[in-house]
Design a protein around this motif. Structure first.
Motif, PDB file in Angstrom:
ATOM      1  N   ALA A 167       0.825  -1.212   0.000  1.00  0.00           N
ATOM      2  CA  ALA A 167       0.000   0.000   0.000  1.00  0.00           C
ATOM      3  C   ALA A 167       0.857   1.260   0.000  1.00  0.00           C
ATOM      4  O   ALA A 167       1.114   1.847   1.067  1.00  0.00           O
ATOM      5  CB  ALA A 167      -0.922  -0.012   1.213  1.00  0.00           C
ATOM      6  N   PRO A 168       1.315   1.702  -1.172  1.00  0.00           N
ATOM      7  CA  PRO A 168       2.065   2.958  -1.222  1.00  0.00           C
ATOM      8  C   PRO A 168       1.216   4.168  -0.833  1.00  0.00           C
ATOM      9  O   PRO A 168       1.759   5.226  -0.522  1.00  0.00           O
ATOM     10  CB  PRO A 168       2.522   3.032  -2.686  1.00  0.00           C
ATOM     11  CG  PRO A 168       1.590   2.152  -3.437  1.00  0.00           C
ATOM     12  CD  PRO A 168       1.221   1.052  -2.489  1.00  0.00           C
ATOM     13  N   GLY A 169      -0.107   4.024  -0.855  1.00  0.00           N
ATOM     14  CA  GLY A 169      -0.993   5.093  -0.394  1.00  0.00           C
ATOM     15  C   GLY A 169      -1.323   6.143  -1.426  1.00  0.00           C
ATOM     16  O   GLY A 169      -2.170   7.020  -1.190  1.00  0.00           O
ATOM     17  N   GLY A 170      -0.692   6.091  -2.566  1.00  0.00           N
ATOM     18  CA  GLY A 170      -0.948   7.055  -3.627  1.00  0.00           C
ATOM     19  C   GLY A 170       0.036   6.817  -4.747  1.00  0.00           C
ATOM     20  O   GLY A 170       0.830   5.868  -4.715  1.00  0.00           O
ATOM     21  N   TYR A 199      -4.428   5.900  -7.517  1.00  0.00           N
ATOM     22  CA  TYR A 199      -4.109   4.779  -6.634  1.00  0.00           C
ATOM     23  C   TYR A 199      -5.385   4.176  -6.042  1.00  0.00           C
ATOM     24  O   TYR A 199      -6.319   4.892  -5.679  1.00  0.00           O
ATOM     25  CB  TYR A 199      -3.206   5.260  -5.504  1.00  0.00           C
ATOM     26  CG  TYR A 199      -3.063   4.249  -4.395  1.00  0.00           C
ATOM     27  CD1 TYR A 199      -2.273   3.115  -4.558  1.00  0.00           C
ATOM     28  CD2 TYR A 199      -3.736   4.418  -3.183  1.00  0.00           C
ATOM     29  CE1 TYR A 199      -2.156   2.172  -3.542  1.00  0.00           C
ATOM     30  CE2 TYR A 199      -3.629   3.485  -2.165  1.00  0.00           C
ATOM     31  CZ  TYR A 199      -2.833   2.362  -2.351  1.00  0.00           C
ATOM     32  OH  TYR A 199      -2.728   1.432  -1.341  1.00  0.00           O
ATOM     33  N   ARG A 200      -5.413   2.845  -5.982  1.00  0.00           N
ATOM     34  CA  ARG A 200      -6.511   2.139  -5.322  1.00  0.00           C
ATOM     35  C   ARG A 200      -5.930   1.089  -4.384  1.00  0.00           C
ATOM     36  O   ARG A 200      -5.040   0.324  -4.783  1.00  0.00           O
ATOM     37  CB  ARG A 200      -7.410   1.428  -6.340  1.00  0.00           C
ATOM     38  CG  ARG A 200      -8.076   2.330  -7.355  1.00  0.00           C
ATOM     39  CD  ARG A 200      -8.883   1.495  -8.330  1.00  0.00           C
ATOM     40  NE  ARG A 200      -9.246   2.230  -9.531  1.00  0.00           N
ATOM     41  CZ  ARG A 200      -9.547   1.653 -10.696  1.00  0.00           C
ATOM     42  NH1 ARG A 200      -9.501   0.327 -10.803  1.00  0.00           N
ATOM     43  NH2 ARG A 200      -9.869   2.384 -11.741  1.00  0.00           N
ATOM     44  N   SER A 201      -6.411   1.027  -3.182  1.00  0.00           N
ATOM     45  CA  SER A 201      -5.954   0.023  -2.227  1.00  0.00           C
ATOM     46  C   SER A 201      -6.539  -1.343  -2.588  1.00  0.00           C
ATOM     47  O   SER A 201      -7.472  -1.447  -3.392  1.00  0.00           O
ATOM     48  CB  SER A 201      -6.396   0.395  -0.811  1.00  0.00           C
ATOM     49  OG  SER A 201      -7.819   0.274  -0.696  1.00  0.00           O
ATOM     50  N   TYR A 202      -6.000  -2.375  -1.977  1.00  0.00           N
ATOM     51  CA  TYR A 202      -6.495  -3.743  -2.178  1.00  0.00           C
ATOM     52  C   TYR A 202      -7.987  -3.823  -1.850  1.00  0.00           C
ATOM     53  O   TYR A 202      -8.777  -4.365  -2.626  1.00  0.00           O
ATOM     54  CB  TYR A 202      -5.696  -4.698  -1.290  1.00  0.00           C
ATOM     55  CG  TYR A 202      -6.105  -6.153  -1.396  1.00  0.00           C
ATOM     56  CD1 TYR A 202      -5.413  -7.032  -2.231  1.00  0.00           C
ATOM     57  CD2 TYR A 202      -7.167  -6.673  -0.648  1.00  0.00           C
ATOM     58  CE1 TYR A 202      -5.772  -8.373  -2.336  1.00  0.00           C
ATOM     59  CE2 TYR A 202      -7.542  -8.007  -0.743  1.00  0.00           C
ATOM     60  CZ  TYR A 202      -6.839  -8.852  -1.586  1.00  0.00           C
ATOM     61  OH  TYR A 202      -7.203 -10.171  -1.669  1.00  0.00           O
ATOM     62  N   HIS A 233      -3.445  -0.380 -10.403  1.00  0.00           N
ATOM     63  CA  HIS A 233      -3.728   0.815  -9.610  1.00  0.00           C
ATOM     64  C   HIS A 233      -3.170   0.694  -8.193  1.00  0.00           C
ATOM     65  O   HIS A 233      -2.874   1.696  -7.554  1.00  0.00           O
ATOM     66  CB  HIS A 233      -5.238   1.065  -9.554  1.00  0.00           C
ATOM     67  CG  HIS A 233      -5.801   1.606 -10.830  1.00  0.00           C
ATOM     68  ND1 HIS A 233      -5.884   2.948 -11.097  1.00  0.00           N
ATOM     69  CD2 HIS A 233      -6.310   0.977 -11.916  1.00  0.00           C
ATOM     70  CE1 HIS A 233      -6.427   3.141 -12.298  1.00  0.00           C
ATOM     71  NE2 HIS A 233      -6.689   1.947 -12.818  1.00  0.00           N
ATOM     72  N   GLN A 234      -3.021  -0.536  -7.701  1.00  0.00           N
ATOM     73  CA  GLN A 234      -2.475  -0.745  -6.357  1.00  0.00           C
ATOM     74  C   GLN A 234      -0.974  -0.469  -6.300  1.00  0.00           C
ATOM     75  O   GLN A 234      -0.411  -0.274  -5.220  1.00  0.00           O
ATOM     76  CB  GLN A 234      -2.760  -2.176  -5.889  1.00  0.00           C
ATOM     77  CG  GLN A 234      -2.473  -2.420  -4.416  1.00  0.00           C
ATOM     78  CD  GLN A 234      -2.681  -3.878  -4.006  1.00  0.00           C
ATOM     79  OE1 GLN A 234      -3.397  -4.625  -4.682  1.00  0.00           O
ATOM     80  NE2 GLN A 234      -2.058  -4.284  -2.917  1.00  0.00           N
ATOM     81  N   THR A 235      -0.300  -0.442  -7.456  1.00  0.00           N
ATOM     82  CA  THR A 235       1.150  -0.247  -7.481  1.00  0.00           C
ATOM     83  C   THR A 235       1.567   1.188  -7.190  1.00  0.00           C
ATOM     84  O   THR A 235       2.711   1.437  -6.806  1.00  0.00           O
ATOM     85  CB  THR A 235       1.738  -0.630  -8.848  1.00  0.00           C
ATOM     86  OG1 THR A 235       1.276   0.311  -9.838  1.00  0.00           O
ATOM     87  CG2 THR A 235       1.329  -2.052  -9.248  1.00  0.00           C
ATOM     88  N   GLY A 236       0.662   2.147  -7.436  1.00  0.00           N
ATOM     89  CA  GLY A 236       1.041   3.548  -7.348  1.00  0.00           C
ATOM     90  C   GLY A 236       1.800   4.016  -8.575  1.00  0.00           C
ATOM     91  O   GLY A 236       2.363   5.115  -8.596  1.00  0.00           O
ATOM     92  N   LEU A 237       1.820   3.172  -9.615  1.00  0.00           N
ATOM     93  CA  LEU A 237       2.550   3.473 -10.846  1.00  0.00           C
ATOM     94  C   LEU A 237       1.621   3.616 -12.046  1.00  0.00           C
ATOM     95  O   LEU A 237       2.101   3.794 -13.170  1.00  0.00           O
ATOM     96  CB  LEU A 237       3.553   2.343 -11.139  1.00  0.00           C
ATOM     97  CG  LEU A 237       4.625   2.087 -10.084  1.00  0.00           C
ATOM     98  CD1 LEU A 237       5.324   0.755 -10.345  1.00  0.00           C
ATOM     99  CD2 LEU A 237       5.638   3.232 -10.053  1.00  0.00           C
TER     100      LEU A 237
END
Length: 317
Positions: A167-170, A199-202, A233-237
């Motif tokens: 979770a990079p958070g953003g 960004y999307r969390s799990y 989206h969960q990668t923050g990339l």
């Protein structure tokens, strides 16, 4: 043929000889081998989807069983001839077969955990993170903290998920900075660009995917939405821009991005005509940050990221 097999996934099969009924047209030769006579009286050859399972017949109509090397890949056909998928134990060793029946090697995530399969396809029972292997086109693959990297590139696709607690958070700072440069370059051309979904969390992805499944069904949802843990989206990339629908493809912004996004370190992650490789429909709005050098190389190759790295993108179940 592989795409044809993928279109009708085989289930887990029992190991009994095919039932012989008048309707089924199964026939057993005097030597014990099985054949399948089609309604026109000819014998089935090659791959055939029969009675809810896939079978393979020789050119003479003989049903194959056991390990078979077909079209450049290994498959395992049970004693009843049905193609196996998932885990299978043969001669005391465990092997993993993809949903289209192909034997997997290297890093495998079976939907529950990571495993490493040696060059013969057998499970090594070692810590998978103790291994390094090569992709189909020679890129180095390694697992670090439950995350797969290929040629140093973090991967999140249908074959290789992220841990639930990643979770990079953003968006990462580097991704955000590169987007700012991209946005400014487009503004100079009179084109507006904004992040519509970043960004999307799990947990967020789990709820989003569930909503789409309830609305459109699982098969349809899997074409445009990732299951929790499998989303970029969960990668923050990665992120979606502007209109997240098919109308975006014909906009000046989409056309500019297709031609210039790589100059700022981004690729159109799910290109047109690559659904059979990426596992997702064409998404001109979905950008993935790779850095300018890698993005340029991928763009100039004309390949999608999976093709460029020599990996696949297929759910294990």
């Amino acid at each position: 043929m592989k795409k044809l097999i993928c279109a009708a996934l085989a289930a887990f099969f029992c190991c009994a000889a095919p039932a012989v009924t008048a309707e089924a047209a199964w026939k057993q030769e005097a030597g014990g081998s099985w054949q399948y006579e089609k309604p026109d009286g000819t014998l089935a050859t090659g791959w055939q989807y029969l009675d809810g399972s896939w079978y393979f017949f020789s050119g003479a109509g003989e049903m194959y069983t056991g390990w078979q090397y077909i079209g450049g890949d290994w498959y395992y056909l049970s004693s009843d001839g049905a193609m196996r998928t998932g885990w299978v134990q043969v001669n005391g060793k465990w092997y993993f077969l993809a949903p289209d029946g192909r034997m997997r090697t290297g890093f495998v995530h079976d939907g529950g955990g990571w495993y490493f399969l040696d060059g013969s396809g057998a499970w090594t029972e070692d810590d998978p993170e103790s291994h390094v292997c090569l992709s189909e086109n020679g890129k180095v693959m390694e697992l670090r903290d439950g995350i797969l990297y290929v040629d140093g590139i973090l991967i999140a696709n249908k074959s290789y998920p992220l841990p639930a607690d990643y979770a990079p958070g953003g968006l990462t700072a580097e991704t955000q900075a590169a987007f700012g440069q991209l946005q400014n370059a487009m503004a100079a051309e009179g084109l507006s660009l904004w992040v519509a979904s970043g960004y999307r969390s799990y947990d967020y992805q789990a709820g989003l995917y569930r909503k789409y499944v309830n609305r459109d069904g699982k098969a349809a949802a899997d074409r445009y939405s990732a299951r929790a843990g499998y989303s970029e989206h969960q990668t923050g990339l990665a992120f979606d821009v502007n209109q997240v629908n098919d109308s975006f493809a014909d906009t000046p912004q989409a056309k500019w991005l297709a031609a210039h996004a790589h100059e700022y370190g981004f690729i159109i992650r799910y290109p047109r005509g690559k659904e059979g490789v990426t596992g997702y429909q064409y998404e001109p709005w979905h950008l993935r940050y790779l850095g300018t050098e890698t993005a340029k190389a991928v763009y100039e190759s004309g390949l999608c990221l999976e093709e460029y790295l020599g990996i696949d993108s297929v759910y294990s179940r």
